[in-house]
Design an enzyme around this catalytic site. Structure first.
Site, short mmCIF file in Angstrom:
data_model
loop_
_atom_site.label_atom_id
_atom_site.label_comp_id
_atom_site.label_asym_id
_atom_site.label_seq_id
_atom_site.Cartn_x
_atom_site.Cartn_y
_atom_site.Cartn_z
N GLU A 117 0.86 -1.19 0.00
CA GLU A 117 0.00 0.00 0.00
C GLU A 117 0.88 1.23 0.00
O GLU A 117 2.11 1.14 0.09
CB GLU A 117 -0.96 -0.03 1.20
CG GLU A 117 -2.02 -1.12 1.04
CD GLU A 117 -2.96 -1.21 2.22
OE1 GLU A 117 -3.34 -0.17 2.76
OE2 GLU A 117 -3.32 -2.33 2.60
N HIS A 232 -9.37 9.23 3.57
CA HIS A 232 -8.93 8.16 2.65
C HIS A 232 -9.17 8.67 1.23
O HIS A 232 -10.21 9.25 0.94
CB HIS A 232 -9.72 6.88 2.90
CG HIS A 232 -9.09 5.67 2.27
ND1 HIS A 232 -9.14 5.44 0.91
CD2 HIS A 232 -8.38 4.65 2.80
CE1 HIS A 232 -8.49 4.32 0.65
NE2 HIS A 232 -8.01 3.82 1.78
N ARG A 276 -0.92 8.93 1.98
CA ARG A 276 -2.37 9.05 1.80
C ARG A 276 -2.85 10.50 1.76
O ARG A 276 -3.75 10.85 1.00
CB ARG A 276 -3.03 8.31 2.97
CG ARG A 276 -4.43 7.95 2.77
CD ARG A 276 -4.89 7.05 3.88
NE ARG A 276 -4.71 5.66 3.56
CZ ARG A 276 -5.04 4.66 4.37
NH1 ARG A 276 -5.57 4.92 5.54
NH2 ARG A 276 -4.85 3.41 4.02
N HIS A 337 -11.72 9.21 7.29
CA HIS A 337 -11.39 7.79 7.46
C HIS A 337 -10.85 7.47 8.84
O HIS A 337 -11.22 6.44 9.42
CB HIS A 337 -10.34 7.43 6.40
CG HIS A 337 -9.94 5.99 6.37
ND1 HIS A 337 -10.86 4.98 6.14
CD2 HIS A 337 -8.74 5.38 6.51
CE1 HIS A 337 -10.22 3.80 6.15
NE2 HIS A 337 -8.94 4.02 6.40
N ARG A 372 -1.36 8.77 9.19
CA ARG A 372 -1.10 7.36 9.46
C ARG A 372 -0.65 6.62 8.20
O ARG A 372 -1.23 6.80 7.13
CB ARG A 372 -2.36 6.69 10.02
CG ARG A 372 -2.22 5.19 10.22
CD ARG A 372 -3.39 4.61 10.98
NE ARG A 372 -4.65 4.70 10.28
CZ ARG A 372 -5.01 3.90 9.29
NH1 ARG A 372 -4.19 2.97 8.82
NH2 ARG A 372 -6.20 4.04 8.73
C1 SIN Z 1 -7.39 0.46 2.90
O1 SIN Z 1 -7.58 -0.75 2.72
O2 SIN Z 1 -7.11 1.24 2.01
C2 SIN Z 1 -7.52 1.00 4.29
C3 SIN Z 1 -6.40 0.56 5.09
C4 SIN Z 1 -6.09 1.54 6.16
O3 SIN Z 1 -6.89 2.41 6.49
O4 SIN Z 1 -4.99 1.48 6.68
#
Ligand code: SIN
Length: 543
Positions: A117, A232, A276, A337, A372
């Site tokens: 990610e 998010h 993010r 989020h 985060r």
């Molecule tokens: C996601 O799956 O994008 C969310 C994961 C997260 O909030 O860390």
């Protein structure tokens, strides 16, 4: 001792299970056990397990994503304790996805599949059932909880903490019949999650109204870092659309504007896998140039069988919204989020109030700094819940030390407490919630400035919520408390840092404190409630 745990996501369940080996535990949760945010987590749980990875690398990535504002001790604890805690989950039976595909061996650790990610320099995100990691974790922990001797009170809403002589000695709740009750405790551990419903659009479940955080503040606990709210980047932009995991971009999906341009390549060298906050603002900027229309998440470059197999839940969700994402882009937009801020704690979950601990999203250890790192939240819930459970009953090492150069600000926002019962009770479409969500979304959202924040402060101070007569009223009171505090915190931080972006102060001020902390100037006095709640005869510590 009798310990009351509030919340039933990964943090609350883990704390309750761990503490039940030694203590009498009652777990209180507002909905059903699995109604919280954990069960919705898609991407997975970040942990440095592979031979190509290390706690040091995980720490590095966490600090970079956090815009350099994370607390070094908390990050060290998270990344160092993480592998052992994830092995605990494996031992409990969480069915993390596995594979031995020889063409992508670098993505497996033993036979555990690892996803990627944003802002992670390694493949390190374990997942289950493709994109249903949180549901698998929640299911496993709930099953483990049921094997323990823990009293479980579902559909029981925390309204206030009970403080006597400076010590938290219980909680007031609305029970499942909506009746006020008091539950005595030797220690209260808040794990009630975040407050996504401060905003119109959120990835959070309905229960995420910040009840525990607001109650802690009213009782006199210190809150910190409230201005750092994570949006998010990709919520499915249809009515009631849910999260579209960052893992989809991790696998190679890209973001396009209405002209088909892959705009994130203009914004950051890591494009769609930038931190993010950067991606969320990049999307917001692209949306502004196209009259607010959502951008498109384009996964058509991925093998269709892989896409459907790796993300079965999202395939169903996009299909239900009328899209075939193997052939077309799906509309996405940022949404509230995660709260990086919350009840200030040390790395053992201890707050500024004796008898009160907090873990998970409700807590602020400083581990996430100003933003985060993706998939660190499940790990946070696990790691700090175990440490807090182990610290129960241990002597306090003294006063909670606020990190860095934090200043403690007594808040002058009014506590919204009206227990007279004479106030008008809003109905199910309570205007106060809609009003505060509009103010927060328009002025205390992704982009902020002095004029908007001052307007937000004025507008929020003009709102009032009745005392907690119903669960809805209690939630509205919590949201209004936290909206006011968040606006105040955002106004006080006259710089941009991580998720807190001020258009009037676009740069980071290296002299600004990494954390700001808030405490109510007038802790709410404990009030009398009708009768004691006796969840079971064996709970000798109850009143
Ligand atoms: C996601 O799956 O994008 C969310 C994961 C997260 O909030 O860390």
């Amino acid at each position: 001792m009798h310990v009351v745990v509030v919340g039933s996501g990964i943090a609350g369940l883990t704390a309750a299970i761990r503490a039940s080996a030694v203590h009498d535990v009652t777990l209180v949760t507002k909905g059903a056990l699995a109604d919280g945010a954990t069960a919705r987590a898609q991407g997975g749980i970040a942990v440095a397990l592979g031979a190509d990875d290390s706690a040091a690398l995980h720490e590095h990535d966490t600090h970079v994503a956090a815009a350099g504002s994370a607390d070094a001790r908390a990050v060290d604890v998270l990344c160092t304790d993480g592998p052992a805690r994830v092995r605990d989950l494996l031992a409990l039976g969480v069915p993390f996805d596995r594979s031995t595909d020889p063409t992508t061996l670098d993505r497996y650790c033993d036979d555990l599949a690892r996803g990627r990610e944003a802002a992670h320099t390694r493949w390190r995100v374990l997942h289950a059932d493709g994109d249903a990691t949180g549901a698998a974790v929640e299911r496993t922990l709930v099953a483990a909880l049921h094997r323990r001797h823990v009293t479980i009170l579902e559909r029981t809403c925390l309204t206030d903490l009970v403080v006597r002589d400076g010590q938290v000695v219980g909680i007031d709740v609305l029970d499942l019949l909506g009746e006020p009750r008091r539950l005595d405790a030797d220690a209260v551990l808040i794990a009630s999650g975040g407050a996504g419903h401060l905003y119109r659009e959120t990835t959070n479940p309905l229960v995420a109204t910040g009840d525990g955080t607001a109650a802690a503040w009213r009782a006199g606990a210190v809150l910190a870092d409230l201005e750092f709210v994570q949006f998010h980047p990709t919520r499915l932009a249809v009515p009631d659309g849910g999260l579209v995991s960052e893992a989809v971009r991790g696998e190679g999906a890209v973001l396009r504007d209405a002209t088909g341009h892959r705009f994130m390549t203009d914004v950051h060298p890591d494009a769609e896998l930038a931190p993010r906050d950067v991606v969320a603002r990049g999307i917001a900027a692209a949306m502004r140039t196209q009259r607010g229309l959502p951008v498109l998440l384009d996964a058509t470059g991925l093998d269709p069988d892989f896409l459907v197999g790796r993300f079965p839940g999202l395939t169903r969700a996009t299909r239900a919204a009328g899209f075939d994402w193997t052939r077309e882009g799906v509309p996405v937009a940022p949404a509230a989020h995660y709260a990086m801020g919350g009840i200030a704690t040390d790395t053992e979950g201890r707050t500024s109030l004796p008898g009160l601990l907090a873990v998970g999203e409700a807590a602020c250890t400083g581990v996430h700094g100003a933003n985060r790192l993706a998939s660190n939240s499940l790990l946070e819930g696990l790691v700090f819940a175990v440490r807090a459970a182990d610290a129960l009953g241990a002597p306090r090492p003294g006063r909670l030390r606020l990190r860095g150069d934090a200043t403690l600000v007594p808040t002058v926002v009014p506590a919204v407490v009206d227990r007279t019962g004479g106030a008008t009770r809003p109905g199910p479409d309570a205007p106060v919630r809609q009003a505060l969500q509009s103010v927060m979304t328009d002025h205390v959202g992704l982009l902020r400035d002095a004029a908007g924040l001052a307007g937000a402060r004025a507008a929020l101070s003009g709102l009032s919520a009745p005392g907690p007569m119903t669960v809805r009223d209690a939630e509205d009171r919590a949201l209004l408390d936290l909206a006011r505090l968040t606006a105040l915190a955002a106004e006080a931080r006259t710089e941009s840092r991580g998720a807190h972006a001020r258009t009037d102060h676009p740069d980071t001020d290296p002299t600004a404190p990494a954390t700001n902390a808030w405490v109510t100037a007038t802790p709410a006095p404990a009030t009398a409630v009708p009768g004691p709640l006796r969840p079971s005869a064996r709970q000798g510590a109850l009143a």
